[in-house]
Design a protein around this motif. Structure first.
Motif, mmCIF file in Angstrom:
data_model
loop_
_atom_site.group_PDB
_atom_site.id
_atom_site.type_symbol
_atom_site.label_atom_id
_atom_site.label_comp_id
_atom_site.label_asym_id
_atom_site.label_seq_id
_atom_site.Cartn_x
_atom_site.Cartn_y
_atom_site.Cartn_z
ATOM 1 N N LYS A 11 34.671 65.245 67.400
ATOM 2 C CA LYS A 11 35.788 64.303 67.401
ATOM 3 C C LYS A 11 37.099 65.084 67.485
ATOM 4 C CE LYS A 11 33.255 60.895 64.636
ATOM 5 N NZ LYS A 11 33.101 59.933 65.747
ATOM 6 N N HIS A 51 42.907 58.011 69.754
ATOM 7 C CA HIS A 51 42.251 56.853 70.345
ATOM 8 C C HIS A 51 41.851 57.143 71.791
ATOM 9 C CE1 HIS A 51 44.445 53.979 67.314
ATOM 10 N NE2 HIS A 51 43.606 54.806 66.734
ATOM 11 N N ASP A 52 40.824 56.471 72.246
ATOM 12 C CA ASP A 52 40.298 56.723 73.596
ATOM 13 C C ASP A 52 41.343 56.527 74.680
ATOM 14 O OD1 ASP A 52 37.843 57.320 72.558
ATOM 15 O OD2 ASP A 52 36.940 55.371 73.006
ATOM 16 N N GLU A 53 42.254 55.581 74.482
ATOM 17 C CA GLU A 53 43.181 55.205 75.554
ATOM 18 C C GLU A 53 44.526 55.931 75.479
ATOM 19 O OE1 GLU A 53 44.184 52.704 72.037
ATOM 20 O OE2 GLU A 53 42.331 53.408 72.992
ATOM 21 N N GLU A 54 44.718 56.869 74.567
ATOM 22 C CA GLU A 54 46.027 57.503 74.422
ATOM 23 C C GLU A 54 45.964 59.011 74.645
ATOM 24 O OE1 GLU A 54 47.452 56.633 70.475
ATOM 25 O OE2 GLU A 54 45.781 57.668 69.509
#
Length: 233
Positions: A11, A51-54
């Motif tokens: 992670k 986060h996945d989108e940032e």
């Protein structure tokens, strides 16, 4: 090399090292008190999972907003920390960012998984969670190296200032005394600051001091091309 049999469960987090400057109190760092496990109620650097989108930068900005209630215009990437046992929850890699601001410009407000947010003098730190003491040490080293080749102070001092204010800024950043005569000669030769035809009000029986300001254009040029103050501070 074949990757068919490789299994990863890594992670990614970000940590933000925000140094604050105050002429009376010196150099401080922003810390938050954690509300969640691990290290509940221990002080730590602001940060969290990406986060996945940032982007990494967006994650650092979001965490500062969520945990301390502040927005920082610019953070510089410092280092990546990835020892396998650095976090008891899982294998977690952290990308650290750092910046230097005028601490009096910010009002802290803890939220989300932070119980408190507070400025701490870099010489009077509490015990820190995770490997954040190591991260902070690396950031302090980078900051002290950085001021010998890039001008720092335009954003931290008043628009008009005594030259002694600039000297105090550098001494507090470096954590030691400097050769004040050589420092002034070098700074003035760079054209970094301009002597004004103004004086500060005299304090008590002291003489009024000359006021200076930064040459904005020269300051920006030196931020791009750099300089060498190392031998004189």
């Amino acid at each position: 090399m074949s990757t068919q049999n490789i299994s990863q469960h890594i992670k990614v987090t970000v940590d933000a090292i925000v140094f604050g400057y105050n002429q009376e109190q010196g150099i401080s760092v922003l810390l938050i008190k954690r509300k969640i496990e691990p290290y509940t109620l221990q002080w730590a650097l602001p940060g969290g999972f990406v986060h996945d989108e940032e982007t990494l930068e967006e994650a650092a900005e979001r965490e500062l907003k969520e945990e301390a209630g502040i927005s920082i215009n610019y953070l510089e990437q410092l280092f990546t920390f990835g020892k396998p046992d650095r976090d008891p929850r899982a294998r977690i890699i952290s990308v650290a960012y750092f910046g230097l601001v005028k601490s009096t410009d910010f009002s802290l407000f803890a939220a989300t998984d932070a119980a408190e947010a507070q400025w701490f003098n870099i010489y009077e730190l509490p015990q820190l969670a995770f490997d954040h003491a190591e991260i902070l040490h690396k950031a302090i080293e980078r900051l002290r190296a950085k001021i010998t080749y890039e001008p720092i102070g335009f954003e931290l001092l008043n628009r008009k200032f005594l030259f002694s204010d600039l000297e105090q800024l550098y001494m507090k950043l470096l954590g030691r005394e400097i050769d004040r005569r050589n420092f002034k000669r070098k700074v003035m030769s760079l054209g970094l600051v301009v002597e004004l035809n103004e004086k500060a009000p005299a304090l008590a029986a002291g003489r009024p001091g000359k006021l200076y300001s930064f040459d904005k254009e020269k300051y920006q040029q030196l931020k791009i091309k750099g300089f060498d103050l190392d031998k004189l501070i």
